[in-house]
Scaffold this motif. Structure first.
Motif, short mmCIF file in Angstrom:
data_model
loop_
_atom_site.label_atom_id
_atom_site.label_comp_id
_atom_site.label_asym_id
_atom_site.label_seq_id
_atom_site.Cartn_x
_atom_site.Cartn_y
_atom_site.Cartn_z
N THR A 18 9.02 6.94 9.44
CA THR A 18 8.13 7.92 10.03
C THR A 18 7.73 7.53 11.45
OG1 THR A 18 7.23 8.53 7.87
CG2 THR A 18 5.92 9.10 9.79
N GLY A 44 11.54 10.60 10.37
CA GLY A 44 10.70 11.67 9.89
C GLY A 44 9.65 11.86 10.96
N THR A 94 4.63 10.65 2.01
CA THR A 94 5.91 9.92 2.00
C THR A 94 5.88 8.65 1.18
OG1 THR A 94 5.33 8.66 3.99
CG2 THR A 94 6.41 10.80 4.31
#
Length: 369
Positions: A46, A78, A117
């Protein structure tokens, strides 16, 4: 809460840029809701783009400035994007703008992203005035930050850099122009800022910058944000950053001179600095500087060269370091002398690509050790 939009297609390439945008909302203690979205592969690391001035995450996929960013970075990460309160799709509250409210927004978005996540750590990308927010967050929450990337940033805002009354008067004149001219049906006001921030832009990108300003917020809010950004000062926080940091800056930036990027890199222990060949405040999709920027971010955040090859003994040592044990404790666990531990740690640091214990802890945890 989530809101889905249909996919955006780039007509120039015929390729689908991002499969869909599903907007979610993180709630602040005041009740205001912060709009955020994540694009990219589900299992990718991320990367959070900290909200900078002029955001509208819904418009990003139509913006000739930000669309290339979203498309490229979403291939490797992400990518989490959000609007600060009072901008774009986010709600508002009466709290004055400043470092504390902006860090509060970032905290809410990071926790929402972590919950979604199940990744305990994220990388931060602080662009322009968002650099100070990212730095403050990294100091307060090092356990949440794997890497910190700064682009076109500064440690102290324009008010702290004024040398004369004329300098301050020029700033205040800009804020008044934005406050009373932003909402007028006259692109000349917005063009004043576009010509400074993206002087080498194509007509399409320049028009997109003007539209981005209109869609982000109204004139009074824009002026309020500009004043608050000008008052930022995180010079005392920068030396406290312990996460690996990469500082990037366009070498011909007129809005934020490259010397301010040098200041950040010099203030954060172990930070790397790299200049980008561009006269724009941020690299644009058609520039070679854009490809270099993306490559540098991907290499740095994912760990250039991939996972280091560690021996079983080195993996065991890295695991003990990640637990926070000191040299004496590690020596007892491994049944060796303190000197042996010191030598082994020097070799381990070289393989991990770090230069101190704090970074070794962070890198070892990143690798799941």
């Amino acid at each position: 809460m989530a809101r889905s939009l249909s996919p955006h297609t780039d007509s120039s390439s015929g390729a689908q840029a991002v499969s869909a945008q599903a907007f979610r909302f993180a709630q602040l203690p005041s009740g205001a809701r912060i709009a955020w979205t994540r694009s990219g592969a589900p299992g990718a690391p991320t990367l959070v783009r900290v909200a900078h001035w002029l955001t509208n995450v819904e418009y990003d996929l139509r913006s000739p400035i930000w669309r290339p960013w979203v498309e490229r970075l979403s291939r490797s990460f992400g990518l989490v994007r959000y609007d600060e309160r009072g901008c774009g799709l986010s709600g508002d509250d009466p709290r004055p703008r400043g470092l504390e409210p902006w860090v509060e927004e970032l905290e809410a978005v990071v926790e929402a992203a972590v919950d979604a996540t199940r990744e305990p750590r994220v990388a931060l990308l602080g662009v322009s005035g968002a650099a100070a927010i990212a730095i403050a967050y990294a100091v307060r929450h090092p356990e949440r930050v794997s890497r910190l990337v700064i682009l076109g940033g500064f440690l102290h805002g324009a008010l702290h850099r004024c040398r004369t009354p004329e300098d301050r008067g020029f700033l205040e004149a800009q804020w008044r122009l934005v406050e009373f001219g932003w909402g007028r049906n006259d692109p000349a006001v917005r063009e004043f800022f576009s010509s400074r921030f993206v002087p080498d832009a194509t007509p399409e990108v320049r028009a997109g910058m003007n539209e981005q300003q209109r869609r982000s917020c109204d004139g009074p809010r824009a002026a309020e944000i500009m004043r608050a950004r000008a008052e930022l000062d995180v010079r005392a926080l920068a030396p406290q950053v312990t996460v690996p940091t990469l500082v990037l800056h366009c070498d011909g930036d007129r809005a934020v001179p490259v010397e301010l990027g040098h200041d950040i890199a010099a203030s954060i222990p172990g930070a790397r600095f790299e200049s980008l060949p561009s006269a724009n405040h941020v690299p644009l999709g058609h520039e070679p500087a854009f490809a270099r920027f993306c490559d540098a971010v991907v290499d740095f955040v994912t760990g250039a060269g991939g996972t280091p090859r560690l021996t079983p003994r080195e993996r065991e040592l890295a695991g003990l370091v990640a637990q926070g044990l000191d040299n004496a404790q590690i020596a007892v666990r491994l049944g060796v002398a303190d000197k042996t531990v010191r030598n082994a740690l020097s070799a381990l640091y070289a393989k991990l690509g770090v230069d101190n214990r704090a970074r070794a802890v962070a890198r070892s945890r990143d690798l799941g050790l």
